[in-house]
Write a protein that holds these residues in place. Structure first.
Motif, PDB file in Angstrom:
ATOM      1  N   VAL A 184       0.846  -1.186   0.000  1.00  0.00           N
ATOM      2  CA  VAL A 184       0.000   0.000   0.000  1.00  0.00           C
ATOM      3  C   VAL A 184       0.884   1.239   0.000  1.00  0.00           C
ATOM      4  O   VAL A 184       1.853   1.321   0.774  1.00  0.00           O
ATOM      5  CB  VAL A 184      -0.936   0.020   1.227  1.00  0.00           C
ATOM      6  N   ASP A 185       0.552   2.198  -0.847  1.00  0.00           N
ATOM      7  CA  ASP A 185       1.318   3.429  -0.975  1.00  0.00           C
ATOM      8  C   ASP A 185       0.432   4.627  -0.625  1.00  0.00           C
ATOM      9  O   ASP A 185      -0.709   4.727  -1.092  1.00  0.00           O
ATOM     10  CB  ASP A 185       1.835   3.576  -2.412  1.00  0.00           C
ATOM     11  N   LEU A 186       0.937   5.528   0.214  1.00  0.00           N
ATOM     12  CA  LEU A 186       0.235   6.745   0.607  1.00  0.00           C
ATOM     13  C   LEU A 186       1.043   7.942   0.142  1.00  0.00           C
ATOM     14  O   LEU A 186       2.268   7.892   0.138  1.00  0.00           O
ATOM     15  CB  LEU A 186       0.071   6.815   2.127  1.00  0.00           C
ATOM     16  N   MET A 187       0.377   9.034  -0.208  1.00  0.00           N
ATOM     17  CA  MET A 187       1.158  10.189  -0.662  1.00  0.00           C
ATOM     18  C   MET A 187       0.437  11.502  -0.409  1.00  0.00           C
ATOM     19  O   MET A 187      -0.790  11.568  -0.317  1.00  0.00           O
ATOM     20  CB  MET A 187       1.463  10.082  -2.153  1.00  0.00           C
ATOM     21  N   TYR A 188       1.261  12.549  -0.269  1.00  0.00           N
ATOM     22  CA  TYR A 188       0.801  13.937  -0.311  1.00  0.00           C
ATOM     23  C   TYR A 188       1.656  14.635  -1.367  1.00  0.00           C
ATOM     24  O   TYR A 188       2.878  14.450  -1.400  1.00  0.00           O
ATOM     25  CB  TYR A 188       0.966  14.638   1.035  1.00  0.00           C
ATOM     26  N   TYR A 189       1.027  15.426  -2.216  1.00  0.00           N
ATOM     27  CA  TYR A 189       1.785  16.069  -3.291  1.00  0.00           C
ATOM     28  C   TYR A 189       1.413  17.539  -3.438  1.00  0.00           C
ATOM     29  O   TYR A 189       0.322  17.977  -3.092  1.00  0.00           O
ATOM     30  CB  TYR A 189       1.547  15.350  -4.631  1.00  0.00           C
ATOM     31  N   ASP A 190       2.376  18.291  -3.955  1.00  0.00           N
ATOM     32  CA  ASP A 190       2.163  19.682  -4.357  1.00  0.00           C
ATOM     33  C   ASP A 190       2.880  19.843  -5.690  1.00  0.00           C
ATOM     34  O   ASP A 190       4.109  19.761  -5.759  1.00  0.00           O
ATOM     35  CB  ASP A 190       2.722  20.649  -3.317  1.00  0.00           C
ATOM     36  N   MET A 191       2.106  20.054  -6.762  1.00  0.00           N
ATOM     37  CA  MET A 191       2.659  20.104  -8.103  1.00  0.00           C
ATOM     38  C   MET A 191       3.043  21.522  -8.550  1.00  0.00           C
ATOM     39  O   MET A 191       3.359  21.734  -9.719  1.00  0.00           O
ATOM     40  CB  MET A 191       1.655  19.511  -9.104  1.00  0.00           C
ATOM     41  N   GLY A 192       3.012  22.477  -7.636  1.00  0.00           N
ATOM     42  CA  GLY A 192       3.386  23.826  -8.006  1.00  0.00           C
ATOM     43  C   GLY A 192       2.284  24.548  -8.756  1.00  0.00           C
ATOM     44  O   GLY A 192       1.116  24.139  -8.732  1.00  0.00           O
ATOM     45  N   ASP A 193       2.651  25.618  -9.447  1.00  0.00           N
ATOM     46  CA  ASP A 193       1.679  26.510 -10.079  1.00  0.00           C
ATOM     47  C   ASP A 193       1.762  26.478 -11.602  1.00  0.00           C
ATOM     48  O   ASP A 193       2.823  26.236 -12.176  1.00  0.00           O
ATOM     49  CB  ASP A 193       1.905  27.955  -9.635  1.00  0.00           C
ATOM     50  N   SER A 194       0.636  26.753 -12.227  1.00  0.00           N
ATOM     51  CA  SER A 194       0.583  27.081 -13.655  1.00  0.00           C
ATOM     52  C   SER A 194       0.099  28.516 -13.773  1.00  0.00           C
ATOM     53  O   SER A 194      -0.560  29.039 -12.877  1.00  0.00           O
ATOM     54  CB  SER A 194      -0.358  26.135 -14.405  1.00  0.00           C
ATOM     55  N   THR A 195       0.435  29.173 -14.901  1.00  0.00           N
ATOM     56  CA  THR A 195       0.128  30.592 -15.060  1.00  0.00           C
ATOM     57  C   THR A 195      -0.469  30.859 -16.433  1.00  0.00           C
ATOM     58  O   THR A 195       0.016  30.335 -17.443  1.00  0.00           O
ATOM     59  CB  THR A 195       1.393  31.449 -14.897  1.00  0.00           C
ATOM     60  N   ILE A 196      -1.522  31.655 -16.459  1.00  0.00           N
ATOM     61  CA  ILE A 196      -2.087  32.178 -17.707  1.00  0.00           C
ATOM     62  C   ILE A 196      -1.867  33.688 -17.707  1.00  0.00           C
ATOM     63  O   ILE A 196      -2.261  34.375 -16.762  1.00  0.00           O
ATOM     64  CB  ILE A 196      -3.595  31.889 -17.826  1.00  0.00           C
ATOM     65  N   SER A 197      -1.206  34.205 -18.740  1.00  0.00           N
ATOM     66  CA  SER A 197      -0.977  35.648 -18.879  1.00  0.00           C
ATOM     67  C   SER A 197      -1.983  36.207 -19.877  1.00  0.00           C
ATOM     68  O   SER A 197      -2.065  35.741 -21.014  1.00  0.00           O
ATOM     69  CB  SER A 197       0.458  35.928 -19.350  1.00  0.00           C
ATOM     70  N   VAL A 198      -2.755  37.209 -19.441  1.00  0.00           N
ATOM     71  CA  VAL A 198      -3.828  37.750 -20.273  1.00  0.00           C
ATOM     72  C   VAL A 198      -3.705  39.267 -20.383  1.00  0.00           C
ATOM     73  O   VAL A 198      -3.057  39.925 -19.558  1.00  0.00           O
ATOM     74  CB  VAL A 198      -5.215  37.386 -19.691  1.00  0.00           C
ATOM     75  N   THR A 199      -4.361  39.815 -21.387  1.00  0.00           N
ATOM     76  CA  THR A 199      -4.453  41.258 -21.568  1.00  0.00           C
ATOM     77  C   THR A 199      -5.930  41.651 -21.611  1.00  0.00           C
ATOM     78  O   THR A 199      -6.811  40.808 -21.820  1.00  0.00           O
ATOM     79  CB  THR A 199      -3.755  41.705 -22.864  1.00  0.00           C
ATOM     80  N   THR A 200      -6.193  42.921 -21.414  1.00  0.00           N
ATOM     81  CA  THR A 200      -7.566  43.414 -21.383  1.00  0.00           C
ATOM     82  C   THR A 200      -8.311  43.071 -22.669  1.00  0.00           C
ATOM     83  O   THR A 200      -7.754  43.181 -23.776  1.00  0.00           O
ATOM     84  CB  THR A 200      -7.571  44.935 -21.177  1.00  0.00           C
ATOM     85  N   ASP A 201      -9.552  42.636 -22.517  1.00  0.00           N
ATOM     86  CA  ASP A 201     -10.465  42.281 -23.608  1.00  0.00           C
ATOM     87  C   ASP A 201     -10.179  40.925 -24.243  1.00  0.00           C
ATOM     88  O   ASP A 201     -10.845  40.548 -25.216  1.00  0.00           O
ATOM     89  CB  ASP A 201     -10.484  43.360 -24.710  1.00  0.00           C
ATOM     90  N   ASP A 202      -9.194  40.172 -23.713  1.00  0.00           N
ATOM     91  CA  ASP A 202      -9.058  38.779 -24.149  1.00  0.00           C
ATOM     92  C   ASP A 202     -10.309  38.011 -23.724  1.00  0.00           C
ATOM     93  O   ASP A 202     -10.996  38.391 -22.774  1.00  0.00           O
ATOM     94  CB  ASP A 202      -7.835  38.114 -23.494  1.00  0.00           C
ATOM     95  N   ILE A 203     -10.583  36.928 -24.422  1.00  0.00           N
ATOM     96  CA  ILE A 203     -11.705  36.061 -24.065  1.00  0.00           C
ATOM     97  C   ILE A 203     -11.175  34.645 -23.859  1.00  0.00           C
ATOM     98  O   ILE A 203     -10.563  34.070 -24.757  1.00  0.00           O
ATOM     99  CB  ILE A 203     -12.799  36.064 -25.149  1.00  0.00           C
TER     100      ILE A 203
END
Length: 217
Positions: free
Chosen positions: A75-94
């Motif tokens: 049996v395997d147990l785990m806790y994970y944190d995969m870090g962040d992803s980022t979306i860069s947007v500008t005004t009026d993007d959809i």
């Protein structure tokens, strides 16, 4: 989606399994490496090509432990944190997510973190404690994931948050090799994939290519 009852069951299973980690074939390991997190958002029709930027790579870790119940499985147990992803947007993007469109009111970055905990089965070899001996392993299980974050850049922040920041139950898998360097202490090279899809598959996922340290006790 409210998964409180599933999380209670999952937590109970983890606590039950943890109570059995006193066996001689127990282990604990910590892996750290490069993560990749799928960004399930795209530019909607009417948004200029290349106007929306994404960064899916970060650094993450998995803390895991387990007990070998049979000769080659456990049996395997785990806790994970995969870090962040980022979306860069500008005004009026959809932005489009799950067939719904959301307009951007203010330019900036939209960040999301993926973390969770899980329980599963591990199948592994046992080559002993000889120097540079190798144990290959395969694991598969279920986990509770949480896509965490917040944004105030959208015209409908609450609507966007409900689709982009959420939680659920999914599958995970991994392969790796542990190379013994001291008695009961090994270097661990692993690749793990974490399914964060509402359908329980790996189409939407986070992954981690990592190096770590495993200690058997």
């Amino acid at each position: 989606m409210n998964n409180i009852y599933v999380k209670i069951i999952l937590t109970t299973c983890i606590l039950f399994a943890t109570s059995n980690l006193k066996a001689a074939d127990s282990y604990i390991k910590l892996n750290y490496g490069i993560s990749s997190n799928t960004v399930d958002v795209k530019a909607a029709s009417g948004t200029a090509s290349g106007a929306i930027g994404t960064d899916e790579e970060d650094e993450g870790f998995i803390l895991s432990g387990g007990v070998m119940i049979g000769e080659a499985w456990g049996v395997d147990l785990m806790y994970y944190d995969m870090g962040d992803s980022t979306i860069s947007v500008t005004t009026d993007d959809i932005l489009q997510i799950n067939n719904a469109n959301y307009s951007v009111d203010s330019a900036g970055d939209i960040n999301r973190n993926v973390k969770g905990m899980g329980i599963g089965l591990i199948v592994a070899g046992n080559s002993g404690n000889d120097f540079l001996s190798q144990d290959f392993y395969l694991k598969l299980g279920m986990h509770a994931w949480n896509k965490d974050g917040s944004t105030t850049l959208m015209d409908d922040n609450s609507g966007f948050k409900s689709k982009y920041y959420n939680e659920g139950i999914g599958a995970y898998g991994g392969i790796g090799v542990a190379i013994n360097v001291f008695e009961n202490t090994s270097l661990d090279l692993a690749y793990d994939i974490i399914g964060v899809s509402s359908y329980g598959d790996f189409e939407d996922n986070s992954s981690l290519l990592s190096l770590g340290l495993r200690v058997k006790f």
